[in-house]
Design a protein around this motif. Structure first.
Motif, PDB file in Angstrom:
ATOM      1  N   ALA A 124       4.944   5.250  -7.655  1.00 30.33           N
ATOM      2  CA  ALA A 124       5.973   4.219  -7.445  1.00 30.33           C
ATOM      3  C   ALA A 124       6.775   4.488  -6.180  1.00 30.33           C
ATOM      4  CB  ALA A 124       6.891   4.153  -8.656  1.00 30.33           C
ATOM      5  N   VAL A 125       7.159   5.746  -5.960  1.00 29.15           N
ATOM      6  CA  VAL A 125       7.900   6.072  -4.738  1.00 29.15           C
ATOM      7  C   VAL A 125       7.047   5.791  -3.510  1.00 29.15           C
ATOM      8  CG1 VAL A 125       8.948   7.946  -3.419  1.00 29.15           C
ATOM      9  CG2 VAL A 125       9.354   7.785  -5.879  1.00 29.15           C
ATOM     10  N   GLY A 126       5.777   6.190  -3.564  1.00 29.40           N
ATOM     11  CA  GLY A 126       4.892   5.949  -2.426  1.00 29.40           C
ATOM     12  C   GLY A 126       4.746   4.485  -2.088  1.00 29.40           C
ATOM     13  N   ARG A 127       4.799   3.621  -3.105  1.00 29.50           N
ATOM     14  CA  ARG A 127       4.576   2.189  -2.870  1.00 29.50           C
ATOM     15  C   ARG A 127       5.865   1.415  -2.578  1.00 29.50           C
ATOM     16  NH1 ARG A 127      -0.462   0.318  -4.195  1.00 29.50           N
ATOM     17  NH2 ARG A 127      -1.854   1.788  -5.234  1.00 29.50           N
ATOM     18  N   THR A 128       7.015   1.935  -2.976  1.00 29.92           N
ATOM     19  CA  THR A 128       8.262   1.169  -2.801  1.00 29.92           C
ATOM     20  C   THR A 128       9.179   1.726  -1.720  1.00 29.92           C
ATOM     21  OG1 THR A 128       9.385   2.478  -4.500  1.00 29.92           O
ATOM     22  CG2 THR A 128       8.261   0.473  -5.216  1.00 29.92           C
TER      23      THR A 128
ATOM     24  N   GLY B 174       0.821  -1.200   0.000  1.00 32.43           N
ATOM     25  CA  GLY B 174       0.000   0.000   0.000  1.00 32.43           C
ATOM     26  C   GLY B 174       0.851   1.244   0.000  1.00 32.43           C
ATOM     27  N   ALA B 175       0.306   2.305  -0.570  1.00 35.05           N
ATOM     28  CA  ALA B 175       1.075   3.538  -0.668  1.00 35.05           C
ATOM     29  C   ALA B 175       1.223   4.193   0.691  1.00 35.05           C
ATOM     30  CB  ALA B 175       0.390   4.494  -1.637  1.00 35.05           C
ATOM     31  N   SER B 176       2.380   4.774   0.926  1.00 32.06           N
ATOM     32  CA  SER B 176       2.637   5.526   2.140  1.00 32.06           C
ATOM     33  C   SER B 176       2.358   6.999   1.873  1.00 32.06           C
ATOM     34  CB  SER B 176       4.097   5.346   2.564  1.00 32.06           C
ATOM     35  OG  SER B 176       4.479   6.354   3.468  1.00 32.06           O
TER      36      SER B 176
ATOM     37  N   LEU C   7      12.341   0.143  -7.656  1.00 32.75           N
ATOM     38  CA  LEU C   7      11.655   1.395  -7.962  1.00 32.75           C
ATOM     39  C   LEU C   7      11.203   1.460  -9.424  1.00 32.75           C
ATOM     40  CD1 LEU C   7      10.751   4.260  -7.245  1.00 32.75           C
ATOM     41  CD2 LEU C   7      13.103   5.034  -7.643  1.00 32.75           C
ATOM     42  N   LEU C   8      12.113   1.170 -10.359  1.00 33.70           N
ATOM     43  CA  LEU C   8      11.784   1.318 -11.766  1.00 33.70           C
ATOM     44  C   LEU C   8      10.717   0.329 -12.218  1.00 33.70           C
ATOM     45  CD1 LEU C   8      15.284   1.948 -13.391  1.00 33.70           C
ATOM     46  CD2 LEU C   8      13.460   3.596 -12.983  1.00 33.70           C
ATOM     47  N   SER C   9      10.735  -0.877 -11.667  1.00 36.38           N
ATOM     48  CA  SER C   9       9.710  -1.840 -12.061  1.00 36.38           C
ATOM     49  C   SER C   9       8.322  -1.366 -11.648  1.00 36.38           C
ATOM     50  CB  SER C   9      10.005  -3.216 -11.461  1.00 36.38           C
ATOM     51  OG  SER C   9      10.052  -3.159 -10.051  1.00 36.38           O
ATOM     52  N   ARG C  10       8.243  -0.681 -10.498  1.00 39.75           N
ATOM     53  CA  ARG C  10       6.955  -0.140 -10.079  1.00 39.75           C
ATOM     54  C   ARG C  10       6.564   1.054 -10.948  1.00 39.75           C
ATOM     55  NH1 ARG C  10       2.604  -1.975  -7.291  1.00 39.75           N
ATOM     56  NH2 ARG C  10       3.966  -2.856  -5.679  1.00 39.75           N
ATOM     57  N   VAL C  11       7.536   1.901 -11.309  1.00 40.14           N
ATOM     58  CA  VAL C  11       7.228   3.013 -12.207  1.00 40.14           C
ATOM     59  C   VAL C  11       6.703   2.484 -13.536  1.00 40.14           C
ATOM     60  CG1 VAL C  11       8.199   4.951 -13.501  1.00 40.14           C
ATOM     61  CG2 VAL C  11       8.937   4.557 -11.157  1.00 40.14           C
ATOM     62  N   GLN C  12       7.398   1.485 -14.087  1.00 32.64           N
ATOM     63  CA  GLN C  12       6.969   0.918 -15.363  1.00 32.64           C
ATOM     64  C   GLN C  12       5.580   0.292 -15.252  1.00 32.64           C
ATOM     65  OE1 GLN C  12       8.867  -2.718 -16.787  1.00 32.64           O
ATOM     66  NE2 GLN C  12       9.194  -1.743 -18.791  1.00 32.64           N
ATOM     67  N   GLU C  13       5.338  -0.378 -14.126  1.00 27.04           N
ATOM     68  CA  GLU C  13       4.037  -0.996 -13.917  1.00 27.04           C
ATOM     69  C   GLU C  13       2.921   0.055 -13.925  1.00 27.04           C
ATOM     70  OE1 GLU C  13       1.772  -3.641 -10.463  1.00 27.04           O
ATOM     71  OE2 GLU C  13       3.962  -3.592 -10.544  1.00 27.04           O
TER      72      GLU C  13
END
Length: 740
Positions: A658-662, A349-351, A637-643
């Motif tokens: 992505a930052v919020g979630r990773t 979950g996002a922070s 980080l990048l895999s979440r951005v790409q997702e």
């Protein structure tokens, strides 16, 4: 990947049984590996110093050039009858120690001072085998020194073999201590992250399991090649750091998947397909970076690379097999017993806090990139003055016997005995004759006149020179002259030998100037010559490592660029990753140089202020480990951005989400790695302390400033160009999807 996920989750007991058998078979060889590791920096097959050693053995019959130096404190002084009698008893027993081929008493070293003016400190030289049996002979010498030492006679042992043995012993004990110190602290962090004991124990289990099996593999390597003592440190750092890192990611994803439908087998399978892919890809990048250590033509360093690759691959294998098998069996029990309940517990979950930070960073991306880059460059600046070499005994902390004894040798003015240069003069196949004597003597006199030279051992020493402070003269001096003559000429009398003894022990940064002066004289002598000895061998070894660094860097850069290009379908993202990882490595280099070489904060960190240089293997080891581990956070980080981009979010919003979630995963993993690496700073081997310091600093910078400020800001500035790839290249590249 799907076949693997189905196998490990449908047959969990079989997977666990296979790993249990492997762990059982690995336990004994893993326990034997440390004692078979070596601190000998090794030699290069075609190096000048190696050729000198070979000539001394084959043409001069020199088999016992290795020495043990016994530093004795006398009370009453050696100048008294009681003191002399006690010392004579020490000599008599030392000559009978098996493996000791010759003993040179204090005062019999001629121009080299071996007795202090007050007679309370003396130096005795015992010659021991050069290779086979050296360690065993030294152990017997040390045991004898302990037995005879007592009231009025305190004996400590140093020398090249003693220093190497102490490196091996303390590298092993430091690693064990670091493991014991890091594990409970890591467990506390994991408990805070997961709040449950079972989830906390799983990452620790994966780390310990991968280390055990990797050390068993290292034991196998010791059977066929020399393996560095630092291989154990690298394996421990990677096994604990990366192992816990990957397990943290896997367990977090499993808990998220389990919350969806409560089906543990399906949740474990989906975990392998998502987080498992990221772990596999991250591990591959770390393994590529560690493989850079295989490039230098030095078995000692290659063994570290092989050990590191082995540790990473086993860690990845354990993370995607034994861990999901356990998770499939545990199900909801992974969350029990619940000990702590924190709202910021690890989840996908996002922070809100990290999301808010990401929005502030991306609101002014240019300023964030500029300030972050400048800060990292300032930290990297001291690395421009980095000096590397073999620190010898000064690479150990005070309190270690070989280091403290060498300090006494230095105080006596006899430190040059451990920095001797061997000169071989070639007569071009002609036998030595009367016409060569004047020219030979002239070379010796020119060498003796050089600044920093204490003595030159040659046939032109007089009986008075040999008698020295002991004043033995007579028969003893004539016998010594006879021995000296035999050591100065090859058996066919076509080669001449001279030994140059400096007036002090030469640190690595002092070798080149001294060697340059010697070569200046030898070039003008008219003789063909070879220059060897321990200082030359150390310098050649350091230079080989330094020369191998560019090739290693380019190889890792090229392989990593291709992998990231395939994974993220981009040219700019891999280029950005290489540049930012380089900034992190440079900053770590700068901090280590500032502390170890410059002495800033060295005292509080327990680092001696007289080391003078960084270990020659340090830049390559730090680059390989740092570059690989930095890619973990990059891929997270990048895999979440790409997702998020693939889900249809605009680039800017994808970065923020992505930052919020990773960020939680990255900061928690980084904290664990920081603890593991920082534990090594408390050791007694300066090289290990330096590696731990560099890695701890780099992880702290990489997981905060770089991944959570610099990377998001850069991705915002690049916009749509982040994901640009020429159509023709896109068609050629294989498809790979990363999620976590």
């Amino acid at each position: 990947m799907r076949a693997l996920s189905e196998f490990v989750t449908r047959r969990p007991w079989l997977v666990l049984a296979l790993w249990g058998l492997l762990a059982l078979l690995s336990a004994y060889p893993a326990s034997q590996a440390p004692r078979n590791l070596s601190a000998d920096p090794g030699s290069l097959a075609d190096a000048e110093s190696t050729r000198v050693t070979t000539l001394l053995r084959e043409r001069f019959g020199e088999e016992d050039t290795n020495t043990a130096l016994l530093v004795t404190r006398h009370d009453p002084p050696l100048t008294t009858p009681v003191g002399q009698a006690a010392y004579d008893r020490l000599l008599a027993g030392l000559e009978d120690v098996p493996g000791v081929t010759r003993v040179l008493a204090a005062g019999a070293q001629g121009a080299v001072p071996t007795v202090s003016e007050d007679g309370r400190l003396s130096l005795t030289v015992a010659q021991i085998p050069l290779e086979e049996g050296a360690a065993e002979t030294l152990a017997r010498v040390r045991a004898y020194a302990d037995r005879v030492g007592g009231e009025g006679l305190a004996v400590r042992v140093t020398g090249g073999q003693a220093i190497a043995d102490d490196f091996t012993e303390f590298a092993e004990s430091d690693t064990k201590r670091s493991e014991f110190a890091a594990l409970p602290l890591t467990a506390l962090v994991l408990l805070g992250v997961f709040g449950a004991l079972v989830a906390t124990g799983l990452p620790l289990m994966v780390g310990v399991l991968s280390i055990t099996v990797a050390m068993a593999g290292v034991y196998g390597l010791t059977r066929v090649t020399e393996v560095s003592t630092f291989a154990q440190s690298v394996i421990t750092m990677l096994g604990l750091g990366a192992g816990i890192d990957y397990a943290l990611l896997m367990v977090s994803r499993f808990r998220e998947e389990l919350a969806r439908d409560g089906d543990s087998q399906a949740a474990a399978s989906r975990t392998v397909l998502t987080a498992g892919r990221s772990v596999l890809f991250s591990g591959l990048t770390v393994a590529i970076a560690m493989a850079a250590l295989v490039i230098p033509p030095i078995a000692f360093v290659r063994s570290m690379g092989l050990g590191g690759v082995l540790a990473v691959l086993l860690t990845v294998l354990a993370s995607v097999t034994v861990l999901p098998a356990l998770l499939a069996l545990l199900g909801e029990r992974v969350n029990s017993p619940r000990i702590l309940r924190f709202p910021w517990a690890q989840s996908a979950g996002a922070s809100a806090a990290w999301t808010a930070l990401a929005r502030r960073v991306t609101a002014r991306p240019g300023l964030a990139v500029l300030l972050s880059t400048l800060f990292l460059l300032v930290l990297a600046l001291p690395a421009l003055n980095m000096k590397t070499g073999y620190a010898g005994a000064w690479g150990l902390t005070p309190g270690v016997e070989s280091r403290d004894a060498l300090a006494d040798v230095r105080d006596l003015g006899a430190g040059g005995l451990l920095s001797q240069f061997e000169v071989i003069l070639d007569l071009g196949g002609e036998r030595y004759g009367p016409d060569d004597r004047a020219r030979f003597q002239g070379v010796v006199e020119d060498l003796r006149a050089l600044p920093g030279v204490q003595t030159v051992i040659s046939p032109f020493l007089t009986p008075a020179d040999l008698a020295g402070d002991a004043g033995s003269g007579g028969t003893d001096a004539i016998a010594a002259l006879s021995l000296l003559t035999s050591r100065s000429f090859s058996e066919d009398r076509t080669l001449l030998r001279v030994t140059v003894v400096p007036d002090a022990y030469l640190r690595a940064d002092q070798i080149d100037p001294f060697e340059g002066r010697l070569r200046g004289v030898l070039k003008d002598s008219g003789f063909q010559y070879l220059l060897g000895g321990a200082p030359v061998g150390e310098r050649e070894f350091s230079r080989a490592l330094t020369d191998a660094l560019p090739a290693a860097v380019l190889t890792v850069f090229a392989a990593t660029f291709v992998l990231l290009m395939v994974a993220f379908r981009s040219l700019l993202v891999p280029l950005k990753s290489l540049l930012m990882n380089t900034l992190t490595v440079g900053a770590a280099y700068g901090v280590v140089t500032l502390v170890v070489q410059g002495g800033l904060f060295a005292g509080p960190l327990g680092i001696p202020d007289d080391v003078g240089v960084l270990d020659s293997s340090l830049p390559l080891i730090l680059f390989a480990v740092l570059f690989g581990l930095s890619m973990d956070y990059e891929i997270f980080l990048l895999s979440r951005v790409q997702e998020e981009v693939l889900r249809g979010h605009p680039n800017d919003e994808a970065v923020v989400l992505a930052v919020g979630r990773t960020a939680r995963i990255i900061t928690s993993a980084a904290l664990i790695m920081f603890i593991v690496f920082a534990a090594f700073i408390a050791g007694r081997v300066v090289a290990n302390k330096s590696i731990g310091l560099g890695l701890a600093v780099a992880v702290a910078l990489d997981a905060t400033l770089v991944r959570l400020v610099l990377v998001p800001a850069f991705l915002k500035l690049a916009g749509k160009w982040n994901w640009w790839l020429p159509d023709w290249l896109d068609r050629l590249l294989p498809r790979l999807r990363l999620e976590h």
